[in-house]
Design an enzyme around this catalytic site. Sequence first.
Site, mmCIF file in Angstrom:
data_model
loop_
_atom_site.group_PDB
_atom_site.id
_atom_site.type_symbol
_atom_site.label_atom_id
_atom_site.label_comp_id
_atom_site.label_asym_id
_atom_site.label_seq_id
_atom_site.Cartn_x
_atom_site.Cartn_y
_atom_site.Cartn_z
ATOM 1 N N ASP A 13 0.816 -1.225 0.000
ATOM 2 C CA ASP A 13 0.000 0.000 0.000
ATOM 3 C C ASP A 13 0.848 1.272 0.000
ATOM 4 O O ASP A 13 0.420 2.312 0.493
ATOM 5 C CB ASP A 13 -0.971 0.021 1.193
ATOM 6 C CG ASP A 13 -1.801 -1.231 1.291
ATOM 7 O OD1 ASP A 13 -2.438 -1.590 0.292
ATOM 8 O OD2 ASP A 13 -1.806 -1.872 2.359
ATOM 9 N N GLY A 15 1.768 2.916 -2.665
ATOM 10 C CA GLY A 15 1.458 3.755 -3.818
ATOM 11 C C GLY A 15 2.176 3.299 -5.075
ATOM 12 O O GLY A 15 2.450 4.109 -5.978
ATOM 13 N N LYS A 16 2.476 1.995 -5.174
ATOM 14 C CA LYS A 16 3.249 1.472 -6.312
ATOM 15 C C LYS A 16 2.525 1.639 -7.639
ATOM 16 O O LYS A 16 3.159 1.886 -8.666
ATOM 17 C CB LYS A 16 3.543 -0.022 -6.097
ATOM 18 C CG LYS A 16 4.437 -0.321 -4.916
ATOM 19 C CD LYS A 16 4.690 -1.806 -4.779
ATOM 20 C CE LYS A 16 3.422 -2.592 -4.486
ATOM 21 N NZ LYS A 16 2.754 -2.207 -3.234
ATOM 22 N N GLY A 40 -4.024 -4.311 -4.636
ATOM 23 C CA GLY A 40 -4.841 -3.273 -5.248
ATOM 24 C C GLY A 40 -3.981 -2.107 -5.672
ATOM 25 O O GLY A 40 -3.323 -1.493 -4.839
ATOM 26 N N HIS A 41 -3.943 -1.821 -6.974
ATOM 27 C CA HIS A 41 -3.155 -0.708 -7.492
ATOM 28 C C HIS A 41 -4.095 0.366 -8.009
ATOM 29 O O HIS A 41 -4.838 0.148 -8.954
ATOM 30 C CB HIS A 41 -2.236 -1.179 -8.619
ATOM 31 C CG HIS A 41 -1.088 -2.020 -8.143
ATOM 32 N ND1 HIS A 41 -0.105 -2.494 -8.980
ATOM 33 C CD2 HIS A 41 -0.760 -2.453 -6.917
ATOM 34 C CE1 HIS A 41 0.767 -3.191 -8.281
ATOM 35 N NE2 HIS A 41 0.387 -3.184 -7.030
ATOM 36 N N GLN A 221 2.222 -6.063 -3.336
ATOM 37 C CA GLN A 221 2.371 -6.007 -1.883
ATOM 38 C C GLN A 221 3.689 -5.326 -1.498
ATOM 39 O O GLN A 221 4.112 -4.403 -2.187
ATOM 40 C CB GLN A 221 2.259 -7.410 -1.260
ATOM 41 C CG GLN A 221 0.849 -7.962 -1.240
ATOM 42 C CD GLN A 221 0.571 -8.878 -2.417
ATOM 43 O OE1 GLN A 221 1.461 -9.405 -3.054
ATOM 44 N NE2 GLN A 221 -0.696 -9.071 -2.715
ATOM 45 N N THR A 236 2.173 -12.812 2.424
ATOM 46 C CA THR A 236 1.438 -13.283 1.257
ATOM 47 C C THR A 236 2.037 -14.611 0.804
ATOM 48 O O THR A 236 2.946 -15.139 1.461
ATOM 49 C CB THR A 236 1.456 -12.230 0.130
ATOM 50 O OG1 THR A 236 0.516 -12.605 -0.874
ATOM 51 C CG2 THR A 236 2.840 -12.049 -0.465
ATOM 52 N N ALA A 295 -7.499 -0.922 -0.725
ATOM 53 C CA ALA A 295 -8.075 -0.860 -2.073
ATOM 54 C C ALA A 295 -8.732 -2.175 -2.451
ATOM 55 O O ALA A 295 -9.668 -2.212 -3.242
ATOM 56 C CB ALA A 295 -6.985 -0.517 -3.088
ATOM 57 N N THR A 296 -8.265 -3.268 -1.868
ATOM 58 C CA THR A 296 -8.823 -4.585 -2.173
ATOM 59 C C THR A 296 -9.943 -4.966 -1.218
ATOM 60 O O THR A 296 -10.986 -5.470 -1.630
ATOM 61 C CB THR A 296 -7.713 -5.657 -2.116
ATOM 62 O OG1 THR A 296 -6.724 -5.332 -3.079
ATOM 63 C CG2 THR A 296 -8.269 -7.042 -2.404
ATOM 64 N N THR A 297 -9.741 -4.704 0.086
ATOM 65 C CA THR A 297 -10.688 -5.187 1.098
ATOM 66 C C THR A 297 -11.581 -4.104 1.676
ATOM 67 O O THR A 297 -12.636 -4.409 2.225
ATOM 68 C CB THR A 297 -9.908 -5.812 2.272
ATOM 69 O OG1 THR A 297 -9.099 -4.783 2.885
ATOM 70 C CG2 THR A 297 -9.014 -6.944 1.786
ATOM 71 N N TYR A 400 3.767 13.571 -4.330
ATOM 72 C CA TYR A 400 3.179 14.497 -3.365
ATOM 73 C C TYR A 400 1.671 14.671 -3.549
ATOM 74 O O TYR A 400 1.088 15.664 -3.105
ATOM 75 C CB TYR A 400 3.880 15.863 -3.460
ATOM 76 C CG TYR A 400 3.939 16.414 -4.869
ATOM 77 C CD1 TYR A 400 2.925 17.215 -5.365
ATOM 78 C CD2 TYR A 400 4.996 16.097 -5.704
ATOM 79 C CE1 TYR A 400 2.966 17.710 -6.662
ATOM 80 C CE2 TYR A 400 5.054 16.586 -7.006
ATOM 81 C CZ TYR A 400 4.036 17.388 -7.480
ATOM 82 O OH TYR A 400 4.078 17.869 -8.771
#
Length: 418
Positions: A13, A15-16, A40-41, A221, A236, A295-297, A400
């Site tokens: 999480d 921000g990839k 989740g991306h 992840q 994971t 974002a996923t759950t 930013y």
Amino acid sequence: MKKLAIVGAQWGDEGKGKIVNHFSKAYDYIIRFSGGANAGHTIYFNGKKYVNHLLPSISPETNSIGVLSKGMALDLEQMIKELEVLEADFKGISKRFAIDKEIFLVLPYHKEEDAVLEDMRKYPIGTTKRGIGPSFADKVSRENIRLIDLFDEDRLYERLENIIYLKNNVYQGKLNLDTDTVYQTILAQFRRIQELGCQLTSSSELYEDLQSKKVLLEGAQGIMLDIDSGTYPFVTSSQTTAHGASTVDLTLTEDDNVMGVVKAYTTRVGEGEFPTELDGEEADRLRQLGNEYGATTGRDRRVGWLDLPQLRYAIRKSKLNGIVLTKGDVLDGYDTVKVCVGYEINGEVKAMPMIADEFRHAKPIYKTLKGWKNVFDIHFLKYITFIEQELGLEVDYISYGPKTEDIMDKKTFILHMD
């Protein structure tokens, strides 16, 4: 050609998705090498938000190819949903995604199995219940289905029949398993993937082209969730370090860039160790400011201060040679911020754990720094400089804001400072 690998340097999480999307414009191939729909991306394009759980973060305005490698666990149903969302805005974009035919599948019963196992545990792991763990477990026990198996329908049915017979014996009615239903469901999904125009290939078929093209490797992840190097068992089910690039027959060398994405504070979803975790009102404030919900759950993310011993561990485990710092703007307006600079572990002060198990016993040692009114305040630059000095690694880029374009290399960023 020099390759670029982008991985999460914390517990995910970071921000990839946005970072990959930003850099992807300059690359021919964007290859997702691990994980599944448990990631989740979130990316923004032309002001619209897109949340992809499986698809590599290609930019719609380029001709780059997104590859789903055999190191992943592929949920066909989820992939179809994501492709159809993109197709509504970018007609024909599905043709720019390639799937390795040797990829293992997340089958309908894997999700059910995931939920049953989590409910049966005395101490739950905190799984997303997306079926990733059971899929990888079946892969290792030689009881799973690969995409290539769907090309031979008779063989597929025979394989499913054997697998489901075994699972019915193991679970004794706890799962709703029917060979015909699973068979028809995944074949229908496979046909839809083909109708959309996705390329079906293999790492060997891509190999020669990858040698002469610009390749970006996208992790899922974060390093602390790696199956081998993370805080086991709260991890994971696949590799999250850059070494997972081997699933596409690529080897990263000292000349390649391995960039770790680092949030200006720390978050984690699910159970497991988290030395700098905050609680109460302090945690609620940071969570709300950072919109820290999965974002996923959709679950609340656990939040805490930046953890430098954890990052030193991540740098060593994934051979990071650069950092992208994200979400410093979330801390805008804080009078002071804390940074964990070391741990006390069983009475001994350490700059970093030597093995992941030591995170369980880590007591954070903090240094307090002056806050900043916004990220273009000199005190944010001092925060960055402090991180670099402590880690012995440069912050190359600063993100930013949520938009793809809200990112600058450090030199440009400094020129924009107050």
